[in-house]
Design a protein around this motif. Sequence first.
Motif, PDB file in Angstrom:
ATOM      1  N   ALA A  19       1.087  -1.097   0.023  1.00 21.47           N
ATOM      2  CA  ALA A  19       0.092  -0.206  -0.085  1.00 21.47           C
ATOM      3  C   ALA A  19       1.255   1.303   0.150  1.00 21.47           C
ATOM      4  O   ALA A  19       0.893   2.170  -0.698  1.00 21.47           O
ATOM      5  N   LEU A  20       2.447   1.196   0.649  1.00 26.49           N
ATOM      6  CA  LEU A  20       2.867   2.327   0.812  1.00 26.49           C
ATOM      7  C   LEU A  20       3.323   2.818   0.151  1.00 26.49           C
ATOM      8  O   LEU A  20       3.755   3.766  -0.563  1.00 26.49           O
ATOM      9  N   TRP A  21       4.286   1.645  -0.845  1.00 25.01           N
ATOM     10  CA  TRP A  21       4.184   1.489  -2.639  1.00 25.01           C
ATOM     11  C   TRP A  21       3.710   2.386  -3.203  1.00 25.01           C
ATOM     12  O   TRP A  21       4.681   3.573  -4.088  1.00 25.01           O
ATOM     13  N   PHE A  22       2.406   1.259  -3.742  1.00 23.28           N
ATOM     14  CA  PHE A  22       1.587   2.490  -4.201  1.00 23.28           C
ATOM     15  C   PHE A  22       1.336   3.947  -4.370  1.00 23.28           C
ATOM     16  O   PHE A  22       1.035   4.727  -5.580  1.00 23.28           O
ATOM     17  N   ILE A  23       1.221   4.125  -3.254  1.00 17.95           N
ATOM     18  CA  ILE A  23       0.933   5.765  -2.954  1.00 17.95           C
ATOM     19  C   ILE A  23       2.431   6.134  -3.250  1.00 17.95           C
ATOM     20  O   ILE A  23       1.978   7.621  -3.651  1.00 17.95           O
ATOM     21  N   HIS A  24       3.419   6.065  -2.771  1.00 16.61           N
ATOM     22  CA  HIS A  24       4.281   6.286  -3.398  1.00 16.61           C
ATOM     23  C   HIS A  24       4.567   6.663  -4.938  1.00 16.61           C
ATOM     24  O   HIS A  24       5.546   7.640  -5.251  1.00 16.61           O
ATOM     25  N   GLN A  25       4.415   5.743  -5.769  1.00 13.39           N
ATOM     26  CA  GLN A  25       3.998   6.060  -6.601  1.00 13.39           C
ATOM     27  C   GLN A  25       2.684   7.197  -7.460  1.00 13.39           C
ATOM     28  O   GLN A  25       3.481   8.070  -8.422  1.00 13.39           O
ATOM     29  N   LEU A  26       1.838   7.294  -6.712  1.00  7.77           N
ATOM     30  CA  LEU A  26       1.337   8.323  -6.910  1.00  7.77           C
ATOM     31  C   LEU A  26       1.443   9.745  -7.192  1.00  7.77           C
ATOM     32  O   LEU A  26       1.298  10.715  -7.503  1.00  7.77           O
ATOM     33  N   ALA A  27       2.573   9.915  -5.402  1.00 13.00           N
ATOM     34  CA  ALA A  27       3.457  11.429  -5.368  1.00 13.00           C
ATOM     35  C   ALA A  27       4.652  10.865  -4.774  1.00 13.00           C
ATOM     36  O   ALA A  27       4.758  10.845  -3.754  1.00 13.00           O
ATOM     37  N   PRO A  28       5.130  10.490  -5.687  1.00 16.82           N
ATOM     38  CA  PRO A  28       7.016  10.238  -5.211  1.00 16.82           C
ATOM     39  C   PRO A  28       7.295  11.223  -4.939  1.00 16.82           C
ATOM     40  O   PRO A  28       8.558  11.708  -4.024  1.00 16.82           O
ATOM     41  N   GLU A  29       6.726  12.341  -5.361  1.00 18.06           N
ATOM     42  CA  GLU A  29       7.793  13.614  -4.041  1.00 18.06           C
ATOM     43  C   GLU A  29       7.565  14.470  -2.751  1.00 18.06           C
ATOM     44  O   GLU A  29       7.229  14.705  -1.724  1.00 18.06           O
ATOM     45  N   SER A  30       6.371  13.303  -1.743  1.00 24.80           N
ATOM     46  CA  SER A  30       5.317  13.371  -1.348  1.00 24.80           C
ATOM     47  C   SER A  30       6.249  13.096  -0.064  1.00 24.80           C
ATOM     48  O   SER A  30       7.364  11.962   0.149  1.00 24.80           O
ATOM     49  N   SER A  31       6.667  13.711   1.460  1.00 19.32           N
ATOM     50  CA  SER A  31       7.307  13.613   2.433  1.00 19.32           C
ATOM     51  C   SER A  31       6.335  12.708   3.574  1.00 19.32           C
ATOM     52  O   SER A  31       6.077  12.803   4.717  1.00 19.32           O
ATOM     53  N   ALA A  32       4.434  12.601   3.347  1.00 18.72           N
ATOM     54  CA  ALA A  32       3.905  12.404   4.269  1.00 18.72           C
ATOM     55  C   ALA A  32       4.031  11.064   4.860  1.00 18.72           C
ATOM     56  O   ALA A  32       3.656  10.999   5.722  1.00 18.72           O
ATOM     57  N   TYR A  33       4.522   9.900   3.839  1.00 17.79           N
ATOM     58  CA  TYR A  33       5.581   8.498   4.697  1.00 17.79           C
ATOM     59  C   TYR A  33       6.633   9.212   5.129  1.00 17.79           C
ATOM     60  O   TYR A  33       6.799   7.804   5.310  1.00 17.79           O
ATOM     61  N   HIS A  34       7.250   9.802   5.143  1.00 23.00           N
ATOM     62  CA  HIS A  34       9.147   9.791   5.455  1.00 23.00           C
ATOM     63  C   HIS A  34       8.364  10.179   7.680  1.00 23.00           C
ATOM     64  O   HIS A  34       7.459  11.148   7.908  1.00 23.00           O
ATOM     65  N   ILE A  35       9.287   9.294   8.362  1.00 20.12           N
ATOM     66  CA  ILE A  35       9.300   9.106   9.408  1.00 20.12           C
ATOM     67  C   ILE A  35      10.121  10.365  10.162  1.00 20.12           C
ATOM     68  O   ILE A  35      11.072   9.765   9.520  1.00 20.12           O
ATOM     69  N   ALA A  36      10.242  11.014  10.553  1.00 13.54           N
ATOM     70  CA  ALA A  36      11.377  12.284  11.552  1.00 13.54           C
ATOM     71  C   ALA A  36      11.969  11.901  12.469  1.00 13.54           C
ATOM     72  O   ALA A  36      11.109  11.558  13.938  1.00 13.54           O
ATOM     73  N   SER A  37      13.110  11.630  13.306  1.00 17.65           N
ATOM     74  CA  SER A  37      13.488  12.097  14.808  1.00 17.65           C
ATOM     75  C   SER A  37      13.836  12.836  14.545  1.00 17.65           C
ATOM     76  O   SER A  37      15.066  13.264  13.959  1.00 17.65           O
ATOM     77  N   THR A  38      14.220  13.444  15.711  1.00 20.55           N
ATOM     78  CA  THR A  38      15.016  14.896  15.855  1.00 20.55           C
ATOM     79  C   THR A  38      15.860  14.595  17.509  1.00 20.55           C
ATOM     80  O   THR A  38      15.338  15.140  18.135  1.00 20.55           O
ATOM     81  N   SER A  39      16.771  14.987  17.520  1.00 18.39           N
ATOM     82  CA  SER A  39      17.993  15.008  18.623  1.00 18.39           C
ATOM     83  C   SER A  39      18.664  16.159  18.506  1.00 18.39           C
ATOM     84  O   SER A  39      19.455  16.620  17.512  1.00 18.39           O
ATOM     85  N   ARG A  40      18.364  17.067  19.920  1.00 17.95           N
ATOM     86  CA  ARG A  40      19.305  17.826  20.108  1.00 17.95           C
ATOM     87  C   ARG A  40      20.517  17.346  20.970  1.00 17.95           C
ATOM     88  O   ARG A  40      20.569  16.695  21.933  1.00 17.95           O
ATOM     89  N   VAL A  41      21.773  17.874  20.075  1.00 20.31           N
ATOM     90  CA  VAL A  41      22.823  17.302  20.749  1.00 20.31           C
ATOM     91  C   VAL A  41      23.619  18.170  21.503  1.00 20.31           C
ATOM     92  O   VAL A  41      24.204  18.913  20.544  1.00 20.31           O
ATOM     93  N   ARG A  42      23.450  18.466  23.012  1.00 21.91           N
ATOM     94  CA  ARG A  42      24.674  19.467  23.699  1.00 21.91           C
ATOM     95  C   ARG A  42      25.974  18.646  23.859  1.00 21.91           C
ATOM     96  O   ARG A  42      26.026  19.208  24.938  1.00 21.91           O
ATOM     97  N   SER A  43      26.492  18.553  23.326  1.00 29.16           N
ATOM     98  CA  SER A  43      27.743  17.894  23.383  1.00 29.16           C
ATOM     99  C   SER A  43      28.590  18.042  21.892  1.00 29.16           C
ATOM    100  O   SER A  43      28.000  18.103  21.093  1.00 29.16           O
ATOM    101  N   LEU A  44      29.935  17.199  22.191  1.00 37.79           N
ATOM    102  CA  LEU A  44      31.051  16.791  21.192  1.00 37.79           C
ATOM    103  C   LEU A  44      30.875  16.000  20.926  1.00 37.79           C
ATOM    104  O   LEU A  44      30.187  15.232  21.230  1.00 37.79           O
ATOM    105  N   VAL A  45      30.675  16.181  19.637  1.00 34.31           N
ATOM    106  CA  VAL A  45      31.198  14.911  18.811  1.00 34.31           C
ATOM    107  C   VAL A  45      31.771  14.796  17.895  1.00 34.31           C
ATOM    108  O   VAL A  45      32.435  15.161  17.104  1.00 34.31           O
ATOM    109  N   ASP A  46      32.106  12.902  17.967  1.00 31.25           N
ATOM    110  CA  ASP A  46      33.205  12.193  17.547  1.00 31.25           C
ATOM    111  C   ASP A  46      32.956  11.966  15.812  1.00 31.25           C
ATOM    112  O   ASP A  46      32.443  11.199  16.003  1.00 31.25           O
ATOM    113  N   ILE A  47      32.745  12.617  15.088  1.00 36.19           N
ATOM    114  CA  ILE A  47      32.169  12.375  13.607  1.00 36.19           C
ATOM    115  C   ILE A  47      32.829  11.335  12.900  1.00 36.19           C
ATOM    116  O   ILE A  47      31.886   9.917  12.324  1.00 36.19           O
ATOM    117  N   ASP A  48      33.415  10.387  13.169  1.00 33.84           N
ATOM    118  CA  ASP A  48      34.893  10.074  12.435  1.00 33.84           C
ATOM    119  C   ASP A  48      33.632   8.274  13.753  1.00 33.84           C
ATOM    120  O   ASP A  48      32.778   7.496  12.737  1.00 33.84           O
TER     121      ASP A  48
END
Length: 229
Positions: free
Chosen positions: A46-75
């Motif tokens: 069902a999700l694949w079919f909906i994606h074909q109808l509107a491939p540019e849509s972000s309606a079925y994107h799941i987002a997770s955001t976190s605020r990181v208040r520390s140094l990050v070892d990028i590697d």
Amino acid sequence: MSDNQEREIKDLSPEEKRALLAQLLRNKASQTQTKSEYALAYGQRALWFIHQLAPESSAYHIASTSRVRSLVDIDAFKRALQYLVDRHPALRTTYEQRDDQLVQVIHPHQDIAFEQIDASAWDEDELYEQVVKAHKQPIDLANGPVIRWQLFTKSPADHVFLITVHHIASDGYSTFALLYDLKLAYDAEVARQKPALPPLKTTYTDYVDRQMSLLASEKGNQLKAYWLN
């Protein structure tokens, strides 16, 4: 291996040697393993079919955001993300149509889609707008990746970490589990240790197999008759 190559390797730092070894192992795995193809669950269809109808849509994107208040070892952070993609088949899966059949293709290896973005000149409103804009960028189900990792850096000790994944490959609960795995993997990579997460007991394709078996059984026929009536 030539003498020049041996000398070049000897000149590498321990971290660079480790990264080179990991890349060589991934290359070897890619050469020896083949793609695995599976059917889609009905919800995925069902999700694949909906994606074909509107491939540019972000309606079925799941987002997770976190605020990181520390140094990050990028590697170490990138190594931890790659570990997660290597660990979870759903994160390196693409979705294709073969004639009249839909298949999900699990790739033996897929590099992470990671981007670090300089947000030092942005105020909080601009930062918010850019994170939302990044989340809304389309996801290509046929070619992947189905998950993106972006780190918006305002200062060395202030970041916003954004995960964007298509719902065909994950859900809210799975995203929380992924963040738990990421913390353990990152802590291990910072300590120059191998992440000690237990092997997965099951994968999503196991669920698909169980669903298909149920629907093809007498119980499945009873359920179908119930809903049709």
